[in-house]
Scaffold this active site. Structure first.
Site, short mmCIF file in Angstrom:
data_model
loop_
_atom_site.label_atom_id
_atom_site.label_comp_id
_atom_site.label_asym_id
_atom_site.label_seq_id
_atom_site.Cartn_x
_atom_site.Cartn_y
_atom_site.Cartn_z
N PRO A 93 0.81 -1.22 0.00
CG PRO A 93 -0.80 -1.56 1.64
CD PRO A 93 0.52 -2.07 1.18
CD GLU A 120 -1.64 -5.19 9.83
OE1 GLU A 120 -2.57 -6.00 9.69
OE2 GLU A 120 -1.72 -3.99 9.45
NE ARG A 158 -4.81 -6.44 -22.02
CZ ARG A 158 -5.78 -6.96 -22.78
NH1 ARG A 158 -6.21 -8.19 -22.55
NH2 ARG A 158 -6.32 -6.27 -23.77
CG ASP A 173 -5.38 -2.23 -25.85
OD1 ASP A 173 -4.90 -3.15 -25.19
OD2 ASP A 173 -6.61 -2.01 -25.96
O1 21W Z 1 -0.52 -5.98 0.61
C1 21W Z 1 -1.41 -5.19 0.32
N1 21W Z 1 -2.46 -4.98 1.14
C2 21W Z 1 -2.54 -5.69 2.41
C3 21W Z 1 -2.52 -4.73 3.53
C4 21W Z 1 -3.64 -3.97 3.78
C5 21W Z 1 -3.65 -3.12 4.87
C6 21W Z 1 -2.54 -3.06 5.68
C7 21W Z 1 -2.62 -2.29 6.94
N2 21W Z 1 -1.98 -1.02 6.82
C8 21W Z 1 -2.10 -0.35 8.06
C9 21W Z 1 -2.12 1.10 7.81
N3 21W Z 1 -2.17 1.63 6.62
C10 21W Z 1 -2.17 2.94 6.79
C11 21W Z 1 -2.10 3.20 8.12
N4 21W Z 1 -2.08 2.02 8.75
C12 21W Z 1 -1.40 -3.77 5.39
C13 21W Z 1 -1.38 -4.62 4.30
C14 21W Z 1 -1.34 -4.44 -0.92
C15 21W Z 1 -0.26 -4.63 -1.73
S1 21W Z 1 -0.32 -3.70 -3.12
C16 21W Z 1 -1.81 -3.00 -2.70
N5 21W Z 1 -2.49 -2.09 -3.47
C17 21W Z 1 -3.64 -1.62 -2.99
N6 21W Z 1 -4.15 -2.02 -1.82
C18 21W Z 1 -3.52 -2.95 -1.01
O2 21W Z 1 -4.05 -3.29 0.05
C19 21W Z 1 -2.27 -3.48 -1.47
#
Ligand code: 21W
Length: 250
Positions: A93, A120, A158, A173
């Site tokens: 994330p 996490e 792709r 595309d």
């Molecule tokens: O591994 C992934 N997600 C699992 C995940 C979801 C939530 C948390 C918890 N974070 C705690 C926090 N965040 C902010 C403040 N505190 C950790 C890991 C993932 C990989 S790429 C991607 N692209 C878009 N969305 C996604 O979730 C992903």
């Protein structure tokens, strides 16, 4: 395109390897996926793959030794299989937002090793020592990195020449690159008294091409105006978009 997948749930990737365009690319050897599961590197009786966070707090992290073992073997295999050093991607994330430009760049950097996190996430020292780039697929919370990894692999596959059977779709595309797609229609000609736009039944291919381009431009202007600004529209596109806007304002 050679991709090493580090994941606790390798079976999820059947969604790519057993279906559709990507499934055929695997069959034809255009796309290769190999898997390393951190659980196979567990040495304790419970085969643990997660570990507690220093500093306390909710949730767990990927266990360092099992994760690093999997990444190291995937790296080695990538080099042995392709003769090239892999680019190691951690789906997270906190990563850079993936878009078509990013996919294009990553697709050119085969072999790839993609690391899908669970819990996490992973120890920051592992990010710094073992990971080359962090990528996110968007601002929404998922349960792990596997779906994001599959999104990346699907989009990259792709772009491999020959993967998209009917070449014209690849041209389309590129033709619409950066714009939203035009509306599409197929049989029957009338659905609940609503007919297909006349131009599409006319057989006038120049007019059809212009209509589709005008619709792409207009829909992009209406739904994603920020995409239009980025596009340096040529004379014809500017004219067609102005026509669309005038008709829209009526
Ligand atoms: O591994 C992934 N997600 C699992 C995940 C979801 C939530 C948390 C918890 N974070 C705690 C926090 N965040 C902010 C403040 N505190 C950790 C890991 C993932 C990989 S790429 C991607 N692209 C878009 N969305 C996604 O979730 C992903």
């Amino acid at each position: 395109l050679w991709v090493g997948v580090v994941s606790l749930f390798p079976d999820m990737f059947a969604a790519l390897t057993e279906h559709g365009v990507t499934g055929r690319a695997v069959e034809k050897g255009q796309l290769t996926l190999e898997y390393w599961n951190p659980r196979d590197y567990a040495t304790d009786r419970h085969r643990s793959v997660d570990d507690r966070p220093y500093g306390g707090g909710p949730g767990m992290l990927m266990k360092v030794d099992t994760l690093r073992g999997a990444i190291a073997d995937a790296r080695q295999r990538a080099a042995d299989a392709t003769g090239l050093a892999p680019k190691v991607i951690y789906l997270s994330p906190q990563g850079k937002k993936l878009d078509q430009q990013g996919v294009q760049t990553l697709a050119e950097q085969s072999p790839l090793v993609v690391v899908a996190g669970r819990y996490e996430g992973i120890d920051e020292r592992v990010v710094e020592s073992d990971i080359d780039e962090e990528w996110s697929i968007g601002d929404y919370v998922l349960s792990g990195g596997e779906l994001p990894a599959m999104v990346l692999i699907d989009a990259a596959a792709r772009l491999i020449p020959g993967v998209l059977g009917h070449q014209d779709s690849a041209i389309e595309d590129s033709f619409n690159a950066g714009l939203l797609d035009c509306p599409h229609y197929t049989r029957p000609e009338v659905i609940d008294d609503v007919s297909v736009p006349e131009v599409l039944l006319s057989g006038n291919h120049a007019a059809i091409r212009r209509w589709r381009l005008k619709q792409s431009l207009g829909r992009t202007w209406l739904r994603r105006p920020e995409l239009v600004d980025e596009q340096a529209l040529d004379k014809e596109q500017r004219r067609l978009l102005n026509e669309f806007i005038e008709e829209y304002a009526l």
